[in-house]
Each structure stands twice: as C-alpha cells, then as structure tokens.
Design an enzyme around this catalytic site. Structure first.
Site, PDB file in Angstrom:
ATOM      1  CB  VAL A   1      -0.825  -0.039   1.080  1.00  0.00           C
ATOM      2  CG1 VAL A   1      -1.985   1.360   0.965  1.00  0.00           C
ATOM      3  CG2 VAL A   1      -1.801  -1.200   1.222  1.00  0.00           C
TER       4      VAL A   1
ATOM      5  CG  ASN B   1      19.144  -9.436 -15.032  1.00  0.00           C
ATOM      6  OD1 ASN B   1      19.630  -9.770 -13.805  1.00  0.00           O
ATOM      7  ND2 ASN B   1      17.637  -9.870 -14.862  1.00  0.00           N
TER       8      ASN B   1
ATOM      9  N   GLY C   1       9.815   1.972   0.945  1.00  0.00           N
ATOM     10  CA  GLY C   1       9.506   2.724   2.146  1.00  0.00           C
ATOM     11  C   GLY C   1      10.613   3.614   2.541  1.00  0.00           C
TER      12      GLY C   1
END
Length: 634
Positions: free
Chosen positions: A297, A500, A551
């Site tokens: 969220v 990558n 976050g």
C-alpha cells in the site's frame, strides 16, 4: 605611469595572463623549454616562469585528448539484504594520468520469496553466486579489454559493443545447451530402457499438465519465465558505470547527462521530478491473516506540494500508522475515522490488524489483514487522525502482484485464504473497489500479463479514474519491445527496473517509445536493492512520471529519497524545476484527450455509502463516512 608606456603595457599583459591553471603549470614546470625560445619569450613577455608555463599549459590543453577509459574493475559486494551483487569501477586517463572516476553497484534481479523452502533458497543462493562470479570475470577480463581507449561520453558506442558481447554469450550458451540435449538424446537411445524417457524430464512434466488441462482451456497459461544468463549483471553494471563516468568527466550531474542523451544533446530548459510512490504498508501474503491480494500500500503526495513537503507528510502518516499498530492494550484498536470531522467512531466490530512489528525488506511496515478493506481503512484512520484527507491531501496506490496468486489447478486467483475469483470476477471486484474508495489512483499488476482481455476490460472501465500499471510484464526490458511496439497488455504505463543486461541506451529508447504511445513511465527498485542512488538520476533524466523506491526505512532506500531531495533543491536553485501533473487516460474505442486529476477525483465533502454495493460500473460514488458493518470486498 603614463597610459600607453612600456611599463603600463607590461602590467596590462600580466593582468591578462593572471589565473593560470595551477595543476597544468606544475606539470609543465618540469619540462625544459628550449633556451632560444625562452629568451625570445622573455624579451616579448617578461613574465615569471610560473606564469609562462601556466599560459603554455593552457594553450596546449586545448589540443589534449579527451579522457578515455583505461581500466574496468569488477568485484563482488553485498546488496541491501546481504546478498552478493556486482560493483563496477571505471578508471580513465585524464591528462596522461590514470584516475578513478566512479563506480556503480547493481541491484539483484531475483525477487525474495516470503516462504521459500530451504532447498529453493540454497539453489537461489548458488545461482546468484555463480552469476556474480561470472559477471566479475567478464568485467575484469573481456570488457576491460574491449572498452579500453573508448571515451566514456560515447554511450551509444559503448552500449552497442556491450550488446554485441552479450549476444555472443547468449549464442554460446545456446550452443552448449544444444550439445547437452544431443548427448542426452544419444544416451536415451543407447540405454533402451523404459525409464530412458525420464532422463529429459519430459514424462514427469506431462503429469501436472493433465491436472491443469481444464484450467488451461479457461485461462491462458503462464508465459515461461525468461532465463537470466549467468553473468548478465556485467552488462547493466558496466553500461551504468560508463554513463556515470561520462557525466563526471563532463562535469554535469548524471540526470542532466541522461537527459542530454535522450534529447540528442539538446539541454532541456525545465525538468520535472517524478512523483514518489512511497510504500507505507506491506500486507504479507504468507502471514496467518487471510488477505493475499495486497503486496504494497503506497502513498502518493499531491503535485501541489514540493517533494520535501510530500516526504514530511508521508512521515507524519507513518508515525501515526506505527501508533495505531501498537500491540493491543497500549492503544485502542483502529476504527474507521469520520472523514468530515477527523474523529474515530466505533462501528461495533472489533477486528484489529495483526501488528507483526517488523520492517519489510521494502522498507515499510508489515501487518496481516483479513480482508481488502482493512489496510485501506487503517490508512484512512491514520490520515484523519492528523487532519489529512485521502483523495485531497494524499492519494493511495496498491501493488496487487496478482501474478503471484493464480491457482492454475482451479484457474482462479486466490485473493483471500480459500476465496477464489476468475479473471472476469477480478475486474468486477476492482471496479467496485475504486468506486467505493476513489482515493486509490493507481493499481499495479491487478491481473496477470497473460489475461490481456481482462486488462482491456479494466482499462476501459477504470482508465479515466486511476492508473492501471504493469510491473511484472515490464520486468524484462528485452521482451517489452517488438519492432516499434510495446509488447504489454493494454495499460496506463509500466514499471521499468534497471537489472541484468539492461543498458542505459535501452532505457532511453524504451521510454521514448512509451512517451510516444501515451504510456507513463515508472522507474522502480528491485526487491534486492543496493545503496547506489543512480536510479533516481535515471528517473529524472528520462522524465519518468513516478518513481517507486519502497518505504522510508532501510539505508539503501532512504539514500535514494535523499538524492531525490538534493536534485529538487538543485533544480529549484537553477530555476529549471517544472511542476508535474497527473493525467488519466480514457480507454475508449474513440481517442479522447487525457483528463486532469481534478476532473476525476471526488469532491472533498462526501456522503455515506448505502449498505448494498449495487452502483453501475462506471459511476463514481462518494467516499463513505462510515463503512456498513457487513460490507466486505471478497
């Protein structure tokens, strides 16, 4: 002293020759100038030796060679979750001296499973170690020799050579696999036993195919996972390191260097910062709680705020969230807040969230939920408790990661423990969800990339109200582009990850193609992130609409937010910062102009929602002031 006299002329000449470059003067001081030339120069320009050598140095430097790459150094380091990854250092020859210019650390390509078995974890660690060791070998040997004497500012040439090298390695791997298959086939023919067919694994693979035969007739099968070539980190790491070196020798920030590469060396007059998608809550899919649909969220600050103000607002909400998630007994269990008055009301239904008191590797809080409404109501409560309103002061985005939920035996998504929905039912559920909670302005991976018809349906139903973003479909950049088209389902935009064998030129080409097709670009952090903050410069230089960094915890993620704040300050100081905007796309049969966010978001004052959710799919009801007791989105 008379103007025009000999002494006056000498002083004027000295003033013109003041300020020579000290470094060049020191270098040329040790070189003997021929005596006749020195006498002639002293007669014409009676200057001090330091001034003379400095002026000569200034003149000769105009004809000196541009810095070139002289050495690449690769080494194994650790990423933000303690896994091995690749670091690439670039050394250049500058004024005949070897100088370390910069380095870059790659993010790991593999996702971190929440409940991986010990055998799977051990195999993944071995594969990761082998890949990093091979990448280090490529950098220190082949690439070191191949890129020597190239200018770091010539990104196109470097990336072209890296692409050719990678293609060669892929062909070599295919040749080895072909020889192994031929050897296995020969062994199977010579053994002449019933079990010989099992050597190739084909017979065993056929058994699960029979079980899912019914499901495969109703849903498209999952596309095969693209194999990652062992050592491919060397390609992406070297390309990004060269880009950083090019910016360094040009004495400009990396984001401006990327912008110049994208716009053919035309410097943009203004630049827009990407809006951050800050992950605040992770509903752990393997927790004892029932909810499986929500992986992240995220909060999105409004465009009217500066980045600094937006981050401060998110931090305030995060503090309130931590207070609400305290263990029972310390604070009351969170209840739905009245969006008008900012007060909490007891609905008579006690269902506190399970606070696990842990920080995810994504840098956010972890909690378990039993239904889809719980994390949304918790966010609403936290905002209202500090005087903010969702949909006006801050917006929500949800990463559904639906590709992780498909039960291929049943042919349905398991959104809650024991609760399954077909792809068509998922579309109806999302329409109901956005109608009920219109402050959600982005859904990431609401469906598998294989469910293309359902992607089209959900875009037509919700495209004018929120962004429908494909992240799993955009993981491998090499599969996104076919000729001049984007090989993705109908969607609002994609999340691009620098992993990558991705090269800087690939991102520039792909974002230009996305811009031309009215898709938004989001630069995203992989699960295994590193402390390198180059991703932020890439997002700014490429003109990404959003940036998804995780976050506001863990150093490898916070350092990127700090870099974004520093770029905002620099652009504001230079008066080249342009305010961004949010525009949704109406996916209809006839082309329509993009709508402004203010045209599709609900008004600040909202009425209550009736108990039965029976609104038409395209109607946008108001945000509820209080949730009915028996209403759940399952």
């Amino acid at each position: 002293m008379e103007p025009g006299g000999r002494r006056w002329q000498q002083q004027q000449q000295q003033r013109r020759l003041q300020g020579p470059r000290q470094e060049a003067a020191e270098y040329y001081r040790g070189h003997r100038v021929p005596q006749r030339m020195e006498e002639a120069l002293n007669t014409l320009f009676p200057l001090r030796p330091a001034d003379l050598y400095g002026e000569l140095a200034n003149y000769i430097c105009k004809f000196s060679k541009a810095p070139v790459i002289c050495k690449l150094v690769g080494r194994k380091v650790l990423d933000g979750v303690g896994q091995p990854t690749l670091e690439v250092e670039i050394y250049c020859t500058v004024k005949n001296y070897e100088k370390r210019i910069c380095s870059t650390v790659m993010s790991s390509h593999s996702q971190i499973p929440e409940n991986a078995s010990p055998d799977t974890t051990e195999a993944d660690e071995k594969e990761r170690n082998d890949s990093v060791n091979t990448a280090v070998e490529w950098v220190n040997e082949s690439l070191n020799t191949m890129l020597r004497d190239l200018e770091p500012t010539d990104q196109c040439k470097v990336d072209e050579m890296l692409g050719e090298y990678f293609t060669k390695k892929v062909e070599e791997k295919k040749e080895v696999q072909k020889q192994e298959e031929e050897a296995e086939a020969t062994l199977a023919l010579t053994s002449c036993t019933p079990s010989a067919t099992e050597l190739t694994g084909k017979k065993k693979a056929a058994k699960p195919g029979k079980k899912v035969a019914v499901a495969e007739r109703t849903i498209p099968p999952a596309e095969p996972v693209e194999s990652v070539l062992c050592g491919s980190l060397a390609i992406g790491g070297t390309s990004l390191a060269v880009a950083k070196a090019g910016a360094s020798v040009s004495r400009i920030p990396l984001y401006l260097h990327i912008a110049l590469l994208k716009h053919d060396q035309d410097s943009p007059e203004e630049m827009t910062l990407p809006l951050p998608m800050v992950t605040l809550l992770s509903c752990e899919k393997m927790s004892p709680a029932k909810l499986k649909l929500v992986k992240e969220v995220m909060l999105i600050p409004p465009v009217q705020l500066s980045l600094k103000q937006g981050i401060e607002r998110v931090l305030d909400i995060q503090k309130e969230m931590m207070r609400l998630l305290e263990p029972p007994g310390k604070v009351p269990s969170p209840q739905l807040a009245d969006s008008k008055k900012g007060r909490a009301h007891n609905t008579g239904k006690k269902a506190p969230l399970q606070a696990l008191k842990r920080i995810s590797h994504l840098g956010c809080l972890i909690t378990g939920c039993d239904n889809l409404e719980q994390p949304l109501l918790l966010m609403q409560t936290a905002c209202n408790n500090i005087g903010l309103e969702l949909g006006t002061d801050v917006y929500l985005a949800i990463n559904c990661a639906a590709h992780e939920l498909m039960d291929y035996v049943k042919g349905k998504y398991e959104i809650l423990s024991g609760t399954f929905k077909s792809p068509d039912e998922m579309v109806d559920m999302y329409v109901e969800l956005i109608n009920k909670f219109p402050f959600i302005i982005a859904l990431i991976d609401p469906l598998r990339k294989e469910d293309r018809q359902q992607w089209s349906n959900i875009c037509r139903a919700l495209g004018s109200k929120c962004y429908l973003i494909a992240e799993d479909a955009a993981t491998y950049i090499s599969k996104l582009k076919i000729d001049q088209n984007i090989n993705i389902p109908m969607c609002s935009g994609v999340v691009l990850k620098y992993i990558n064998q991705t090269k800087v030129s690939d991102l520039i080409e792909l974002t230009g193609l996305l811009d031309g097709q009215r898709h938004i670009t989001i630069l995203g952090s992989p699960d295994g992130e590193s402390s390198d903050d180059s991703l932020v410069d890439l997002a700014v230089g490429l003109g990404a609409r959003f940036i998804k960094l995780g976050g506001l915890s863990r150093g490898e993620r916070v350092t990127k937010y700090n870099r974004l704040l520093a770029i905002e300050e620099e652009l504001a100081k230079n008066r080249t910062l342009r305010e961004g905007n949010l525009e949704f796309i109406a996916f209809t049969e006839e082309s329509q102009p993009e709508k402004q966010l203010s045209d599709v978001l609900p008004p600040s004052k909202q009425d209550s929602l009736p108990p039965q959710l029976s609104q038409p799919a395209l109607q946008v009801p108001s945000l509820p002031a209080q949730l009915p007791e028996n209403s759940t989105l399952t």
